[in-house]
Design an enzyme around this catalytic site. Structure first.
Site, short mmCIF file in Angstrom:
data_model
loop_
_atom_site.label_atom_id
_atom_site.label_comp_id
_atom_site.label_asym_id
_atom_site.label_seq_id
_atom_site.Cartn_x
_atom_site.Cartn_y
_atom_site.Cartn_z
N GLU A 37 76.36 45.22 -15.05
CA GLU A 37 76.72 45.73 -13.73
C GLU A 37 77.60 44.65 -13.08
O GLU A 37 77.23 43.48 -13.07
CB GLU A 37 75.46 45.96 -12.89
CG GLU A 37 75.82 46.60 -11.57
CD GLU A 37 74.62 46.86 -10.66
OE1 GLU A 37 73.47 46.61 -11.08
OE2 GLU A 37 74.87 47.30 -9.53
N ARG A 269 63.76 39.56 -22.67
CA ARG A 269 64.83 38.80 -22.03
C ARG A 269 64.77 37.34 -22.43
O ARG A 269 63.70 36.80 -22.67
CB ARG A 269 64.65 38.83 -20.50
CG ARG A 269 64.78 40.15 -19.86
CD ARG A 269 64.39 40.02 -18.39
NE ARG A 269 65.50 39.55 -17.58
CZ ARG A 269 66.45 40.36 -17.10
NH1 ARG A 269 66.42 41.64 -17.32
NH2 ARG A 269 67.42 39.86 -16.36
N LYS A 279 70.79 37.50 -11.40
CA LYS A 279 72.05 37.42 -10.66
C LYS A 279 71.79 37.30 -9.16
O LYS A 279 72.53 36.64 -8.45
CB LYS A 279 72.91 38.65 -10.95
CG LYS A 279 73.68 38.51 -12.26
CD LYS A 279 74.55 39.72 -12.51
CE LYS A 279 73.73 40.87 -13.04
NZ LYS A 279 74.52 42.00 -13.48
#
Ligand code: ATP
Ligand code: MG
Length: 564
Positions: A37, A269, A279
């Site tokens: 994104e 992850r 982020k």
């Protein structure tokens, strides 16, 4: 199989699945995607996802798409699209650039197609317009143990829903007034299946789609269909999407999408120690000015590592070495530091620099004269050859290489002691000069002209070898010494991650560098002997001085601290 980095072919549960699918003829070939994104810069976690998606495509003669998952107009920006594109290309350059699809994909390019799919769901009675407020919606949805409550809109006719959905699109309603929801199962124990919202109203301009839309599809509706539109075979994502998988499957199974359709596979992850990987938190560090931008060399962003001097191959080797699993774990950041250290030990030429200079006068060296000595460029690589380094009467050595009252085990310089100046001569300290406060300002030494090249013809040995630069030839440089940004191995664990910011993560000194370092090109990495690996800063000097970044020290100083 195409060539992979490292010696052995990689194996993990996702790669096993890919092989099984190919063996069973489930897909004509492998198509993966990396779907960021554009709401921030890429970080080390993304590097792991890139290595996995591009790696699997590379190993199977497939293709990997870079797709911007850009369905939220509020947080996204073209600055991020540009930085992400640059970072992906840099990371795969020379390794998997051949498998990157030529075109860059944007989920927002599919908005019209997605709208068409949504209309099909509405017409089939599988989606409806809902008027609940977000708070009501959450209440109705309920808790996993008990069935939720139906929205009043749930049993409206497809014709009425279609009319309302079209009016949503044409801008008749305000933000939040209505949503489109998939009609699935209000009793499902998986809350994501309780009639999830698939469209919402947002009167916002979109960085890529412009002002065409005031309704935007949600992630769960967009992602699976984008995968389908692009002919993705294996849609690889992180574990938090595991609970979304039934919805991924539901959307694709309830629409007439091309077959074979993509399937989603999840892995855990990357979660390195001494870092934060979200982020949102990295943005906070930037916005609150705890760091100097997304590419600050202390940031765990790809742009930060690049500027700091890390190579793409070291980052890839680290990511590949960590492996792909389904359990949550933290990864020692020391592994990344080792990866770059090992690579640079082989490839980086050696140079001399003094970062905490102490002046030395060689009193028996002729005044006004100088000479050049031969220095080895890289003991790990004979082909790197030698260079000339100037030597003269006035030198700098590291302050830490001298002790006025040295303990027995200190093999460097002290009054009356003899040491080797690397590549040059043996010197002996004769006396010490001090200022009014008693600080050492200068050492007066003598050298033995017979020891040129660092060996005594009489076979006498010295215990220590230290580095130096000629004071009259040295270049001044700003040298930025970076340390870990956080003092805690898991900054997120203890609550507010900002509370364990390392106050000493940046230390700026003026170093004295051998003259050849004055014009080192950007992108070149060297070892400052005995100090670490350094590279000129790409955003370099605002002054006349060159600026150097420390990439990594020669050894893991934190490992030592931890053992104490
Ligand atoms: P963040 O939480 O840091 O904002 P994200 O998951 O929202 O990350 P996206 O841009 O949506 O970031 O991620 C793009 C791809 O990278 C996704 O497939 C995601 O699963 C993967 N990814 C993100 N963070 C990690 C990580 N720490 N380790 C491995 N893969 C990751
Ligand atoms: Mg995300």
């Amino acid at each position: 199989m195409s060539e992979v980095e490292g010696n052995e072919a990689r194996k993990d549960f996702i790669r096993d699945r890919v092989q099984a699918d190919l063996a069973a003829g489930n897909y004509p070939g492998v198509v993966t995607r990396f779907p960021p994104e554009p709401n921030g810069y890429l970080h080390l976690g993304h590097a792991k996802s890139i290595c996995l998606n591009f790696g699997i495509a590379l190993e199977n003669g497939g293709v990997c798409n870079l797709r911007f998952d850009d369905t939220n107009p509020v947080k996204e920006d073209t600055e991020y699209v540009d930085s992400i594109t640059e970072d992906v290309k840099w990371l795969i350059d020379g390794w998997a650039d051949g498998v990157l699809a030529e075109k860059t994909f944007f989920a927002s390019d599919y908005f019209e197609q997605l709208y068409g799919y949504a209309v099909q769901l509405v017409k089939a009675g599988k989606a409806y317009v809902c008027e609940l407020t977000p708070e009501e919606w959450e209440n109705y949805r309920g808790v996993p143990e008990q069935p939720g409550k139906e929205s009043p809109g749930r049993n409206r006719s497809p014709e009425e829903n279609l009319d309302l959905f079209e009016r949503m699109r044409s801008g008749e309603f305000a933000d939040g007034e209505k949503t489109l929801r998939a009609k699935i199962d209000m009793a499902s124990p998986n809350l994501h299946m309780r009639d999830p919202v698939i469209y919402r109203i947002r009167h916002e301009e979109h960085h890529h789609a412009g002002d065409q839309w005031c309704i935007y599809p949600m992630y769960d509706f967009t992602h699976c269909l984008s995968d389908s539109i692009e002919g993705i075979s294996h849609s690889i994502c992180t574990l938090e999407f595991e609970v979304h998988r039934p919805l991924y499957d539901w959307v694709l199974d309830n629409l007439p999408v091309p077959q074979p359709r993509p399937h989603q596979h999840e892995f855990s992850r990357l979660n390195p120690t001494f870092m934060v990987m979200s982020k949102r938190k990295l943005l906070q560090l930037v916005e609150d000015k705890h760091v100097n931008g997304w590419d600050d060399p202390r940031m765990p962003t790809i742009a930060g590592y690049r500027r700091r001097g890390f190579t793409a191959s070291a980052i890839r080797n680290f990511c590949q070495g960590v492996g792909v699993t389904k359990y949550k774990a933290v990864t020692d950041v020391g592994l990344l530091e080792n990866a770059i250290r090992e690579e640079l030990n082989k490839t980086a030429e050696r140079r001399c620099a003094v970062l905490d200079p102490l002046e030395v006068i060689i009193e028996n060296y002729p005044e006004g004269e100088s000479e050049e000595v031969d220095a080895v460029n890289n003991p790990e690589d004979e082909t790197a050859g030698k260079r000339k380094v100037p030597f003269g009467r006035r030198l700098f050595i590291e302050r830490g290489d001298f002790m006025e009252d040295p303990p027995k085990k200190f093999f460097r310089l002290g009054p009356g002691r003899e040491v080797r100046l690397r590549y040059a001569y043996f010197i002996t300290c004769q006396s010490v000069e001090k200022d009014a406060e008693g600080n050492i300002t200068r050492l007066i030494c003598t050298y033995d002209p017979e020891t040129r090249g660092g060996h005594a013809p009489d076979g006498r040995k010295v215990k220590g070898t230290i580095h130096w630069v000629s004071a009259d030839h040295a270049v001044d440089a700003e040298v930025r010494l970076y340390d870990r940004l956080f003092t805690e191995p898991e900054p997120d664990a203890a609550g507010d991650f900002l509370e364990c910011l390392n106050p000493d993560s940046l230390n700026v000194v003026t170093g004295k560098l051998e003259p050849s370092l004055g014009e080192l090109p950007i992108g070149q990495r060297v070892q400052f002997e005995r100090l670490g690996y350094f590279t000129p800063d790409a955003k370099g000097s605002t002054t006349d001085k060159p600026v150097f970044n420390r990439i990594v020290g020669l050894r893991d100083s934190w490992a030592k601290i931890a053992k104490k």
